[in-house]
Design a protein around this motif. Sequence first.
Motif, PDB file in Angstrom:
ATOM      1  N   VAL A 103       0.854  -1.193   0.000  1.00  0.00           N
ATOM      2  CA  VAL A 103       0.000   0.000   0.000  1.00  0.00           C
ATOM      3  C   VAL A 103       0.893   1.248   0.000  1.00  0.00           C
ATOM      4  O   VAL A 103       1.695   1.451   0.913  1.00  0.00           O
ATOM      5  N   HIS A 160     -11.880  -9.820  -2.441  1.00  0.00           N
ATOM      6  CA  HIS A 160     -10.434  -9.981  -2.555  1.00  0.00           C
ATOM      7  C   HIS A 160     -10.112 -10.917  -3.715  1.00  0.00           C
ATOM      8  O   HIS A 160     -10.952 -11.690  -4.172  1.00  0.00           O
ATOM      9  N   GLN A 177      -5.049  -8.619  -3.184  1.00  0.00           N
ATOM     10  CA  GLN A 177      -5.670  -7.364  -3.594  1.00  0.00           C
ATOM     11  C   GLN A 177      -7.078  -7.272  -3.029  1.00  0.00           C
ATOM     12  O   GLN A 177      -7.762  -8.279  -2.849  1.00  0.00           O
ATOM     13  N   GLN A 193      -2.547  -5.081  -1.427  1.00  0.00           N
ATOM     14  CA  GLN A 193      -2.369  -4.929   0.015  1.00  0.00           C
ATOM     15  C   GLN A 193      -0.982  -5.400   0.449  1.00  0.00           C
ATOM     16  O   GLN A 193      -0.273  -4.675   1.140  1.00  0.00           O
TER      17      GLN A 193
END
Length: 283
Positions: A103, A160, A177, A193
């Motif tokens: 991130v 996700h 993700q 992520q």
Amino acid sequence: MSETEQTPTYDLDAYLDRIGWKGERRADLETLRGVHLAHALSLPFENLDPVLGRAPSLAPADLMAKMIHGRRGGYCYEHNTLLRLALEAFGFRVTPLAARVVVGAATPESRPRTHAMLRVEVPGEPLPYLADVGFGAPGALLLPVPLVTGTEFEGAGRRHRLVRLPHDGPLELWELQVHEAGGGAGEGDWAGQYAFTLEPFAASDFEVFNWFVGTHPRSPFTSRPYLQRTTADRHLALDGARFTETRADGTVTEHTLTEEAEARRVVTEEFGIEVPEGLRLLG
């Protein structure tokens, strides 16, 4: 009863009471999903020990005292250690993994591996699962997902997927993700992520990661309070003095805390966390 369940430093009954899970104690997918969700909705994410300049202990007895018998939360190493101990007591085979948080990063390699999560083998299931109850973000996993690409998973209101990233190393590089909603129905985009390989990591590795994240002056967790809590109908976040509430319908409310008394009330009442002695939340 397994050796993990019998250890005097870890109390499986107390852990399950704390997260409110009352299902059968067996190693199957229903149990994994149920315990994972119950943990994610019961125990808050917080970094108050690092803000005080100390790395939290990862010893099972200390985790029990802090997060199960005390009014505290923890960050990824603490959360996923507690989950691992419970899953092992049920008979799951669990392998700790480490990831690079992507991130806000230019590339995965620009970040060290500092995030901990779990690879869980479920008897009777063809694929292992990624389990993670310690990623402090609004789009964190609430339910485990199978380790497979090309499939989108929706659970507990979140979407996700896992993708493979280009990688020069000998092991495949995976990225978790989350789908971030856009302005209209069906809109939005996928955001990474964290990125990881399936290389197993040992407790000694996480002791080093924990010391760095919990004490290094450049760690984002040592400079300001960072708290997250997810319930069935809302997500709460405290980042320094900024308190954010996100409702299940997408409504977001933000408020800047200006008084220490107000900040302590929010942490105590909204997050269910007892502020450690000697800590000023607003500096």
